[in-house]
Design an enzyme around this catalytic site. Structure first.
Site, PDB file in Angstrom:
ATOM      1  N   ASP A   1       0.783  -1.255  -0.128  1.00  0.00           N
ATOM      2  CA  ASP A   1       0.074  -0.112   0.155  1.00  0.00           C
ATOM      3  C   ASP A   1       0.919   1.174  -0.051  1.00  0.00           C
ATOM      4  O   ASP A   1       2.227   1.147   0.313  1.00  0.00           O
ATOM      5  CB  ASP A   1      -0.770   0.090   1.296  1.00  0.00           C
ATOM      6  CG  ASP A   1      -0.183   0.104   2.578  1.00  0.00           C
ATOM      7  OD1 ASP A   1       0.844  -0.638   2.674  1.00  0.00           O
ATOM      8  OD2 ASP A   1      -0.552   0.841   3.541  1.00  0.00           O
TER       9      ASP A   1
ATOM     10  N   GLU B   1       0.092  -0.883   5.578  1.00  0.00           N
ATOM     11  CA  GLU B   1       1.169  -0.609   6.444  1.00  0.00           C
ATOM     12  C   GLU B   1       0.912   0.718   7.023  1.00  0.00           C
ATOM     13  O   GLU B   1       1.395   1.138   7.939  1.00  0.00           O
ATOM     14  CB  GLU B   1       2.453  -1.001   5.771  1.00  0.00           C
ATOM     15  CG  GLU B   1       3.716  -0.881   6.820  1.00  0.00           C
ATOM     16  CD  GLU B   1       4.301   0.740   7.147  1.00  0.00           C
ATOM     17  OE1 GLU B   1       5.055   0.682   8.178  1.00  0.00           O
ATOM     18  OE2 GLU B   1       3.903   1.505   6.415  1.00  0.00           O
ATOM     19  N   GLU B   2       0.233   1.725   5.985  1.00  0.00           N
ATOM     20  CA  GLU B   2       0.445   3.081   6.086  1.00  0.00           C
ATOM     21  C   GLU B   2      -0.650   3.529   7.045  1.00  0.00           C
ATOM     22  O   GLU B   2      -0.596   4.825   7.490  1.00  0.00           O
ATOM     23  CB  GLU B   2       0.137   3.909   4.849  1.00  0.00           C
ATOM     24  CG  GLU B   2       1.446   3.313   4.270  1.00  0.00           C
ATOM     25  CD  GLU B   2       2.863   4.441   4.335  1.00  0.00           C
ATOM     26  OE1 GLU B   2       2.624   4.788   5.438  1.00  0.00           O
ATOM     27  OE2 GLU B   2       3.612   4.210   3.679  1.00  0.00           O
TER      28      GLU B   2
ATOM     29  N   GLU C   1      12.021  -1.338   3.719  1.00  0.00           N
ATOM     30  CA  GLU C   1      11.369   0.104   3.684  1.00  0.00           C
ATOM     31  C   GLU C   1      12.905   0.922   3.011  1.00  0.00           C
ATOM     32  O   GLU C   1      13.965   0.547   3.551  1.00  0.00           O
ATOM     33  CB  GLU C   1      11.132   0.507   4.977  1.00  0.00           C
ATOM     34  CG  GLU C   1       9.578  -0.015   5.756  1.00  0.00           C
ATOM     35  CD  GLU C   1       8.765   1.042   5.195  1.00  0.00           C
ATOM     36  OE1 GLU C   1       9.134   2.343   4.827  1.00  0.00           O
ATOM     37  OE2 GLU C   1       7.582   0.682   5.397  1.00  0.00           O
TER      38      GLU C   1
END
Lengths: 296, 296
Positions: A75, A129-130, A158
């Site tokens: 995402d 994840e965000e 990341e």
């Protein structure tokens, strides 16, 4: 939709990054990208592939002594006039290019091109994840299929400008609220202004000295910040409520319970409700694959 | 719509209040109520009636030495599960019952039932008092037809629990903004938190000692209050902007320019933009009709 992740694209991490960026996948809208990734992985005979929600897991099962996880979230944050991607000279611009479709592209490229890795590998392409941790694909997998996460070493791809960042801080969000008494602003002495009362909360945040702690040779810098503030009823009303959302990033030597106790200590005397939490993770740099990874 | 302001209703201020409450007239939606009021007034041969927007003016022209204005606003604040009106025992509940359809009802009742008042009378039923001053019917009339406002004494029939409140404070709204630098909240030391910076604005407001001043025997209590605060980008971003809306109520011995200068002095060092202002009004208690009114 025809799958844009063709063999030619999968062979080139840069082209693959761009193709992934151009599948819109703002948090909670990861179905299309997960479908494409799943289809690619299911076509690979050296991988066992499963799906949970919009999280796709694929792993080798070569009987190696140790297992490594490579993980990336599918995402992105909301679009901001940066979709689809564009090129300016050598640089690619677009929503998620850095965080973290480039990382996803590398993991997916390795999944496709490395049928005989030195350690067994588990690839995890996960959703959400965000946003709040309750939607996070890694959290959902940890509840439903904890065995998917078993490994000796894990790399989350990341963006870090090429640095290794070991372990992970915990994060906690809490709402600190002040209350007052409504009144007409022309008769303000009849009321108690909750926004004025929030000044003390902000003063404590401004004066707060965030802890630094060294674990396994890695320094963690904590942080405590107001990320949102909201209060007010109308332009002529003394407000009776103000809410300050605080995000506390805590080193992995604190448990979530300890982090909450610390927050409550900092905001003693104020209403406080924890709204979101994800525990930290210790660096774990003593595992053999970790040592080798760091030496490389 | 049939006009609910029938002769029978107009003869009874309580029934009239209820009928006015039951014509929905949230600010900027005063057409229906203004139509009803205008129709009533145009039917009265002792009045000269005009309309500007949704403001209705009617006046006697009896050649008296002095003229009195009776004024009331037709609009209400937004509905809040209080429309139409209800009765509980002797009490009427509903949007605008107190502020200020009861006052409007009295003025309208007098307009209908008092063809030979002792002073000439100007009745003003005006729009949009509850919102920004640029929409206010009195302001619009003062620009377009200032002669409608000429008088020796004016009574605004706002609810005051039967007390006479002489003159009127000025009101000014301003937005005080703090700025910072965005960063990810996991790397908060790369940013500057604008919400934390707002703490000093709130500290000044909390420490502010509002002036009291006596004019013409009337004490005015000023007030300076945050009425809204807003800041924040996302749950994991150090915010780069925070806005505090301040409402300053100032005694009528200050001009708007002086009020603004005072605001800028209080918030020296911060960005400040005035968004709304209405000047105050001196009490004017030396006029003959005023003296008589106070004596009654």
């Amino acid at each position: 939709m025809e799958n844009p992740l063709t063999p030619e694209v999968l062979a080139d991490p840069v082209a693959l990054t761009r193709a992934l960026v151009d599948i819109e996948s703002v948090s909670l809208n990861e179905k299309a990208i997960a479908d494409c990734v799943e289809q690619v992985l299911r076509g690979l005979p050296h991988l066992i592939t499963h799906r949970h929600g919009n999280t796709v897991m694929a792993r080798t099962d070569l009987g190696r002594d140790q297992r490594v996880v490579l993980a990336g979230h599918l995402d992105t944050v909301p679009l901001n006039n940066n979709f689809p991607s564009t090129l300016r000279g050598d640089l690619m611009y677009g929503c998620g290019t850095s965080d973290m479709k480039s990382g996803v592209a590398y993991a997916l490229h390795l999944a496709v091109t490395l049928p005989q890795p030195r350690y067994d590998v588990t690839y995890l392409f996960y959703e959400a994840e965000e946003i709040e941790s309750k939607y996070n694909g890694l959290f959902l997998v940890s509840e439903a299929h904890p065995e998917w996460l078993a490994a000796d070493f894990a790399v989350l791809l990341e963006p870090t400008y090429g640095l290794v960042e070991a372990g992970c801080q915990g994060t906690m969000r809490a709402v600190v609220a002040t209350t007052g008494v409504r009144a007409h602003s022309a008769r303000s002495w009849h009321g108690v202004n909750a926004i004025h009362g929030a000044g003390e909360v902000l003063r404590r945040l401004q004066a707060y000295e965030a802890r630094r702690v060294t674990l396994d040779g890695c320094e963690y810098r904590e942080g405590m910040n107001a990320v949102r503030i909201h209060g007010g009823v109308a332009g002529n009303v003394i407000p009776d409520r103000c809410e300050i959302e605080v995000n506390y990033r805590f080193a992995p030597d604190r448990t979530p319970a300890e982090a909450e106790a610390h927050l409550r200590e900092v905001f003693a005397g104020f209403d406080l409700a924890v709204t979101d939490v994800a525990a930290g993770a210790a660096p774990g740099l003593d595992a053999a694959p970790a040592k080798e990874f760091l030496a490389a």
